[in-house]
Design an enzyme around this catalytic site. Structure first.
Site, PDB file in Angstrom:
ATOM      1  N   ARG A 167       0.824  -1.230   0.000  1.00  0.00           N
ATOM      2  CA  ARG A 167       0.000   0.000   0.000  1.00  0.00           C
ATOM      3  C   ARG A 167       0.855   1.276   0.000  1.00  0.00           C
ATOM      4  NH1 ARG A 167      -2.414  -3.362  -1.253  1.00  0.00           N
ATOM      5  NH2 ARG A 167      -4.434  -4.161  -0.619  1.00  0.00           N
ATOM      6  N   SER A 248     -11.578  -0.275   2.153  1.00  0.00           N
ATOM      7  CA  SER A 248     -11.060  -0.580   3.497  1.00  0.00           C
ATOM      8  C   SER A 248     -10.506   0.699   4.108  1.00  0.00           C
ATOM      9  CB  SER A 248      -9.931  -1.605   3.418  1.00  0.00           C
ATOM     10  OG  SER A 248     -10.447  -2.829   2.996  1.00  0.00           O
ATOM     11  N   GLU A 349      -6.228   4.019   5.524  1.00  0.00           N
ATOM     12  CA  GLU A 349      -5.777   3.811   4.142  1.00  0.00           C
ATOM     13  C   GLU A 349      -6.161   4.995   3.243  1.00  0.00           C
ATOM     14  OE1 GLU A 349      -6.190  -0.249   2.439  1.00  0.00           O
ATOM     15  OE2 GLU A 349      -6.938   0.809   0.673  1.00  0.00           O
TER      16      GLU A 349
HETATM   17  C1  FAD Z   1     -15.551  -0.098  -2.700  1.00  0.00           C
HETATM   18  C2  FAD Z   1     -14.066   0.111  -2.728  1.00  0.00           C
HETATM   19  C3  FAD Z   1     -13.222  -0.977  -2.818  1.00  0.00           C
HETATM   20  C4  FAD Z   1     -11.813  -0.789  -2.857  1.00  0.00           C
HETATM   21  N1  FAD Z   1     -11.015  -1.887  -2.925  1.00  0.00           N
HETATM   22  C5  FAD Z   1      -9.663  -1.746  -2.942  1.00  0.00           C
HETATM   23  C6  FAD Z   1      -8.806  -2.889  -2.996  1.00  0.00           C
HETATM   24  O1  FAD Z   1      -9.261  -4.025  -3.058  1.00  0.00           O
HETATM   25  N2  FAD Z   1      -7.473  -2.686  -2.994  1.00  0.00           N
HETATM   26  C7  FAD Z   1      -6.932  -1.439  -2.956  1.00  0.00           C
HETATM   27  O2  FAD Z   1      -5.703  -1.320  -2.966  1.00  0.00           O
HETATM   28  N3  FAD Z   1      -7.707  -0.330  -2.911  1.00  0.00           N
HETATM   29  C8  FAD Z   1      -9.071  -0.458  -2.905  1.00  0.00           C
HETATM   30  N4  FAD Z   1      -9.882   0.655  -2.832  1.00  0.00           N
HETATM   31  C9  FAD Z   1      -9.269   1.980  -2.767  1.00  0.00           C
HETATM   32  C10 FAD Z   1      -9.186   2.715  -4.129  1.00  0.00           C
HETATM   33  O3  FAD Z   1     -10.148   2.225  -5.021  1.00  0.00           O
HETATM   34  C11 FAD Z   1      -7.830   2.604  -4.794  1.00  0.00           C
HETATM   35  O4  FAD Z   1      -6.829   3.080  -3.935  1.00  0.00           O
HETATM   36  C12 FAD Z   1      -7.778   3.378  -6.120  1.00  0.00           C
HETATM   37  O5  FAD Z   1      -6.636   3.001  -6.843  1.00  0.00           O
HETATM   38  C13 FAD Z   1      -7.759   4.896  -5.941  1.00  0.00           C
HETATM   39  O6  FAD Z   1      -7.751   5.470  -7.243  1.00  0.00           O
HETATM   40  P1  FAD Z   1      -8.519   6.821  -7.536  1.00  0.00           P
HETATM   41  O7  FAD Z   1      -8.299   7.127  -8.966  1.00  0.00           O
HETATM   42  O8  FAD Z   1      -9.936   6.731  -7.094  1.00  0.00           O
HETATM   43  O9  FAD Z   1      -7.702   7.824  -6.639  1.00  0.00           O
HETATM   44  P2  FAD Z   1      -8.244   9.019  -5.724  1.00  0.00           P
HETATM   45  O10 FAD Z   1      -9.093   8.464  -4.646  1.00  0.00           O
HETATM   46  O11 FAD Z   1      -8.825  10.073  -6.571  1.00  0.00           O
HETATM   47  O12 FAD Z   1      -6.871   9.535  -5.104  1.00  0.00           O
HETATM   48  C14 FAD Z   1      -6.153   8.735  -4.187  1.00  0.00           C
HETATM   49  C15 FAD Z   1      -4.720   9.293  -4.057  1.00  0.00           C
HETATM   50  O13 FAD Z   1      -4.059   9.119  -5.307  1.00  0.00           O
HETATM   51  C16 FAD Z   1      -3.660  10.378  -5.832  1.00  0.00           C
HETATM   52  N5  FAD Z   1      -3.852  10.349  -7.272  1.00  0.00           N
HETATM   53  C17 FAD Z   1      -4.928   9.933  -7.965  1.00  0.00           C
HETATM   54  N6  FAD Z   1      -4.720  10.041  -9.281  1.00  0.00           N
HETATM   55  C18 FAD Z   1      -3.465  10.538  -9.429  1.00  0.00           C
HETATM   56  C19 FAD Z   1      -2.675  10.894 -10.553  1.00  0.00           C
HETATM   57  N7  FAD Z   1      -3.097  10.768 -11.818  1.00  0.00           N
HETATM   58  N8  FAD Z   1      -1.423  11.398 -10.317  1.00  0.00           N
HETATM   59  C20 FAD Z   1      -0.960  11.542  -9.055  1.00  0.00           C
HETATM   60  N9  FAD Z   1      -1.669  11.231  -7.965  1.00  0.00           N
HETATM   61  C21 FAD Z   1      -2.911  10.733  -8.149  1.00  0.00           C
HETATM   62  C22 FAD Z   1      -4.527  11.413  -5.141  1.00  0.00           C
HETATM   63  O14 FAD Z   1      -3.888  12.669  -5.105  1.00  0.00           O
HETATM   64  C23 FAD Z   1      -4.687  10.786  -3.770  1.00  0.00           C
HETATM   65  O15 FAD Z   1      -3.545  11.070  -3.013  1.00  0.00           O
HETATM   66  C24 FAD Z   1     -11.273   0.503  -2.803  1.00  0.00           C
HETATM   67  C25 FAD Z   1     -12.149   1.604  -2.720  1.00  0.00           C
HETATM   68  C26 FAD Z   1     -13.527   1.412  -2.687  1.00  0.00           C
HETATM   69  C27 FAD Z   1     -14.430   2.605  -2.603  1.00  0.00           C
END
Ligand code: FAD
Length: 355
Positions: A167, A248, A349
């Site tokens: 992570r 999570s 997280e």
């Molecule tokens: C229902 C559910 C289930 C999930 N299951 C998992 C799982 O099984 N495993 C897991 O690891 N995670 C899980 N997650 C967490 C999440 O989906 C992941 O961490 C996902 O990769 C976040 O991506 P995002 O584009 O939504 O990022 P955001 O939520 O928009 O941002 C998260 C972080 O990443 C940064 N960021 C985003 N895009 C960029 C970019 N292009 N450049 C630089 N920084 C950036 C943001 O600044 C922030 O710091 C889950 C979430 C939910 C709601």
């Protein structure tokens, strides 16, 4: 490039809490990302990069500077060996993660099938080295193309430079805020066998595996992962209130020998045994869900607008009209309870934005 003002952020996140961005830009081209970054720099505005908003808690006061929503699209593929079986996928940071996984599976390419159903954007996945069901993106990422805000230039970071661990990467630790991820390059294996390392998946396919008939295909593993996730409230299903979450909320803590000994002694004193999972044990991790559930917080806990999901002990859900302060209050309560009971401080997280 258009810069908007006072844009509500809650609808752009899966938890759906929090205030507005003072300035906001949705960007589809690398040049626009650069221009928007210049806009923020010239006005001394704090910058926040938004992907799919699935790993965030936005403060009720919102974000005082500029939010860049990365919407760069496009998936290209290229075979990189004579057999044509090593396939390089170059994927725009704004592509929906699960759409990319679906496309990889359709092209019979192995390496990300167990990561099916994770919400968010492709650009968000390297940040916390997204993982599930025995795979993590670090297994297949070849390189990350990013705008380096410190040097004001576009760079390609090979995998070793990304510092991936559980992570964690440089993007959420040592170099937090330095890079805007523009594209991610994945190396997948055409015709590769699906990964069935995880107990939940082995259970799902137990009959087939026992009969030693045809092993499940990549597409079947993808569907199995989505099924399992759905049953745990970990798949975003429109209309299902249980998935109005950030996934999570706590990481599985990685313990030192002394901490593990202390935990085992506390468990023995309560007549409990710490559950052992091969996938966690290998990395000296303990199940955060077990700690939460054995500290007085069961599934469905909480009377208020924020509570624990009925399906998953680690998911804090917005039951409809929660504020960020309700979610953070519940987080604090759980952290405090677990620390009292087990002497372990759980680390959240999701990223707390604007607090
Ligand atoms: C229902 C559910 C289930 C999930 N299951 C998992 C799982 O099984 N495993 C897991 O690891 N995670 C899980 N997650 C967490 C999440 O989906 C992941 O961490 C996902 O990769 C976040 O991506 P995002 O584009 O939504 O990022 P955001 O939520 O928009 O941002 C998260 C972080 O990443 C940064 N960021 C985003 N895009 C960029 C970019 N292009 N450049 C630089 N920084 C950036 C943001 O600044 C922030 O710091 C889950 C979430 C939910 C709601």
């Amino acid at each position: 490039m258009t810069i908007q003002e006072n844009v509500p952020l809650a609808p752009l996140t899966t938890l759906q809490v929090g205030g507005s961005a003072h300035y906001f830009a949705e960007l589809r081209r690398e040049d626009d990302v650069r221009e928007a970054a210049q806009f923020a720099k010239s006005r001394n505005l704090p910058l926040f990069v938004l992907g799919g908003g699935s790993n965030l808690v936005v403060a009720d006061s919102g974000w005082p500077g500029l939010v860049l929503r990365i919407a760069i699209g496009g998936i290209t593929t290229q075979s990189t060996d004579a057999s044509g079986n090593a396939v390089l996928f170059s994927v725009g940071a704004g592509v929906n993660w699960d759409d990319f996984v679906a496309q990889a599976v359709v092209q019979n390419c192995a390496g990300v099938e167990c990561l099916s159903g994770i919400p968010g954007s492709v650009g968000g996945t390297p940040v916390q080295n997204v993982g599930a069901y025995g795979q993590e993106v670090a297994d297949t990422i070849e390189s990350v193309r990013a705008l380096d805000l410190k040097e004001d230039r576009i760079v390609v970071l090979p995998k070793p430079a990304c510092g991936f661990r559980y992570r964690t990467s440089i993007f959420n630790t040592t170099e937090r805020g330095r890079y805007v991820i523009l594209r991610v390059n994945f190396r997948l294996k055409r015709g590769g066998v699906p990964s069935l390392k995880y107990a939940d998946l082995q259970k799902y396919f137990a009959e087939r595996l026992a009969e030693k008939k045809t092993p499940p295909s990549l597409a079947e593993v993808r569907e199995a992962v989505r099924d399992i996730r759905r049953s745990k409230g970990m798949l975003i299903v429109p209309g299902d209130d249980e998935c109005r979450s950030a996934g999570s909320f706590f990481k599985n803590p990685v313990l030192s020998d002394a901490q593990f000994k202390d935990l085992a002694e506390r468990a023995a004193a309560k007549g409990l045994e710490i559950p052992s999972y091969p996938a966690l044990d290998a990395q000296r991790k303990v199940s955060a869900a077990w700690l939460v559930e054995h500290s007085g917080f069961s599934k469905g806990y909480g009377e208020g607008a924020a509570g624990i999901s009925h399906k998953h002990a680690l998911a804090l859900v917005n039951r409809g009209d929660a504020k960020a302060s309700d979610v953070v209050g519940l987080k604090d309560e759980i952290q405090h309870g677990v620390q009292e009971a087990w002497g372990i401080l759980l680390e959240p997280e999701p990223v707390l934005v604007g607090f």
